[in-house]
Scaffold this motif. Structure first.
Motif, PDB file in Angstrom:
ATOM      1  N   GLU A  71       0.825  -1.241  -0.072  1.00 14.84           N
ATOM      2  CA  GLU A  71       0.040  -0.035   0.054  1.00 14.84           C
ATOM      3  C   GLU A  71       0.891   1.170  -0.123  1.00 14.84           C
ATOM      4  O   GLU A  71       0.577   2.315  -0.528  1.00 14.84           O
ATOM      5  N   ASP A  87      -0.755  -5.195   3.216  1.00 15.41           N
ATOM      6  CA  ASP A  87      -1.301  -3.962   4.051  1.00 15.41           C
ATOM      7  C   ASP A  87      -0.374  -3.890   5.158  1.00 15.41           C
ATOM      8  O   ASP A  87      -0.903  -4.706   6.176  1.00 15.41           O
ATOM      9  N   ASP A  90      -3.530  -1.797   8.471  1.00 13.87           N
ATOM     10  CA  ASP A  90      -5.049  -1.761   8.048  1.00 13.87           C
ATOM     11  C   ASP A  90      -6.025  -1.049   9.102  1.00 13.87           C
ATOM     12  O   ASP A  90      -6.032  -1.974  10.023  1.00 13.87           O
ATOM     13  N   TRP A 102      -7.037  -2.630  14.341  1.00 12.33           N
ATOM     14  CA  TRP A 102      -6.349  -2.387  13.416  1.00 12.33           C
ATOM     15  C   TRP A 102      -5.181  -3.680  13.037  1.00 12.33           C
ATOM     16  O   TRP A 102      -5.381  -4.647  13.988  1.00 12.33           O
ATOM     17  N   SER A 105      -1.893  -7.117   7.262  1.00 11.97           N
ATOM     18  CA  SER A 105      -2.213  -8.218   6.202  1.00 11.97           C
ATOM     19  C   SER A 105      -1.200  -8.569   5.315  1.00 11.97           C
ATOM     20  O   SER A 105      -0.765  -7.672   4.745  1.00 11.97           O
ATOM     21  N   SER A 187     -11.417  -1.683   9.697  1.00 14.94           N
ATOM     22  CA  SER A 187     -10.402  -2.298   9.129  1.00 14.94           C
ATOM     23  C   SER A 187     -11.043  -3.419   8.334  1.00 14.94           C
ATOM     24  O   SER A 187     -11.464  -4.427   8.691  1.00 14.94           O
ATOM     25  N   ALA A 188     -10.924  -3.302   6.961  1.00 10.75           N
ATOM     26  CA  ALA A 188     -11.311  -4.403   6.176  1.00 10.75           C
ATOM     27  C   ALA A 188     -10.792  -5.643   6.296  1.00 10.75           C
ATOM     28  O   ALA A 188     -11.464  -6.712   6.288  1.00 10.75           O
ATOM     29  N   ALA A 189      -9.493  -5.730   6.338  1.00  6.38           N
ATOM     30  CA  ALA A 189      -8.815  -7.236   6.597  1.00  6.38           C
ATOM     31  C   ALA A 189      -9.234  -7.733   7.766  1.00  6.38           C
ATOM     32  O   ALA A 189      -9.554  -8.829   7.946  1.00  6.38           O
ATOM     33  N   VAL A 208     -12.508  -1.044  -1.649  1.00  5.27           N
ATOM     34  CA  VAL A 208     -11.522  -1.643  -0.867  1.00  5.27           C
ATOM     35  C   VAL A 208     -10.136  -1.664  -2.106  1.00  5.27           C
ATOM     36  O   VAL A 208     -10.658  -2.016  -3.261  1.00  5.27           O
ATOM     37  N   ASP A 212      -5.991  -4.411   0.891  1.00  9.43           N
ATOM     38  CA  ASP A 212      -7.170  -4.722   2.042  1.00  9.43           C
ATOM     39  C   ASP A 212      -7.627  -6.067   2.062  1.00  9.43           C
ATOM     40  O   ASP A 212      -7.932  -6.600   3.246  1.00  9.43           O
TER      41      ASP A 212
END
Length: 256
Positions: A71, A87, A90, A102, A105, A187-189, A208, A212
């Motif tokens: 990222e 990431d 994240d 958080w 990833s 936090s998507a991950a 995303v 992510d």
């Protein structure tokens, strides 16, 4: 070709190395230098960059011929045919505000994935085609929500652009009355990892990026969830959905 177990060990080492660095900075936020990226509300800190540097150092040592997409750094070409998608932090906003949601990833694209939560000391791991694990213990098989879509706890997230957020709010307005409830953790991950572990039933989000979701979608697929790409729709960017097969279609109708 490298064995999956070797790749998973590399991913776990890289994620934990970055996680240790980040955990040491968590709570000392006034000492961090913070810039912005896509919008004025999209922050990146020196901790993000230092964590990615730490991951890249592990990969350079153990997998020097592999490509890397991170990222915070430039894409690194490789000659092995394998690519790492990283990431380093994240959930940067959570990190900066002292909110313990958080993670790190790290994925070898399509092969292995690791989502490491330094605050809780939890590491989610998966080899493609196998059941994911939490701290080395296989996750229990998922069961469908007992009330179908009405009993589904849904995680989601929002973009940084104000107009996109407004459009996403319109979608959430349709979702909320039809599901058990909605969670927005930031936090998507980690959302995807928790979805694989059954801490939420389903997850969707637009906007995303590959870093992510590269590890998290592997976790969800390994847990037997349906994973679908959400096509871009007007101002809404493309995204991803993960849900039990029994409710994936109904949720997709609402958010797709």
């Amino acid at each position: 070709m490298s064995a999956p177990d070797e790749l998973l060990d590399v991913a776990a080492q890289a994620a934990r190395t970055a996680g240790g660095l980040l955990l040491a900075r968590f709570g000392a936020l006034d000492e961090l230098t913070v810039d912005t990226k896509s919008t004025s509300t999209d922050p990146v800190s020196e901790a993000d960059r230092e964590a990615e540097d730490a991951i890249r150092a592990v990969l350079a040592d153990r997998r020097p011929d592999d490509a890397i997409m991170g990222e915070e750094g430039e894409d690194t070409p490789g000659t092995s045919g394998l690519r790492w998608i990283v990431d380093p932090l994240d959930g940067t906003v959570n990190f900066l505000y002292g909110i313990p949601m958080w993670c790190v990833s790290v994925a070898c694209e399509g092969r292995v994935g690791v989502v490491h939560d330094p605050v809780r000391g939890e590491t989610f791991t998966v080899v493609a085609g196998e059941r994911p694990c939490l701290d080395g213990v296989p996750l229990a098989p998922r069961s469908a929500p007992t009330l179908g879509l009405a009993g589904t706890l849904v995680a989601t997230g929002f973009g940084y652009d104000a107009a996109v957020r407004a459009a996403q709010a319109d979608v959430v307005r349709e979702v909320v009355p039809r599901v058990r409830d909605v969670r927005r953790a930031g936090s998507a991950a980690l959302d995807l990892a928790w979805c694989a572990a059954g801490r939420v039933d389903a997850y969707y989000e637009r906007g995303v990026q590959a870093w992510d979701i590269a590890a998290g979608t592997l976790l969800c697929e390994g847990a037997g969830l349906t994973v679908r790409t959400l096509a871009a729709d007007g101002i809404l960017p493309a995204g991803v959905l993960a849900a039990p097969a029994e409710v994936a279609g109904a949720l997709l109708e609402l958010v797709g």
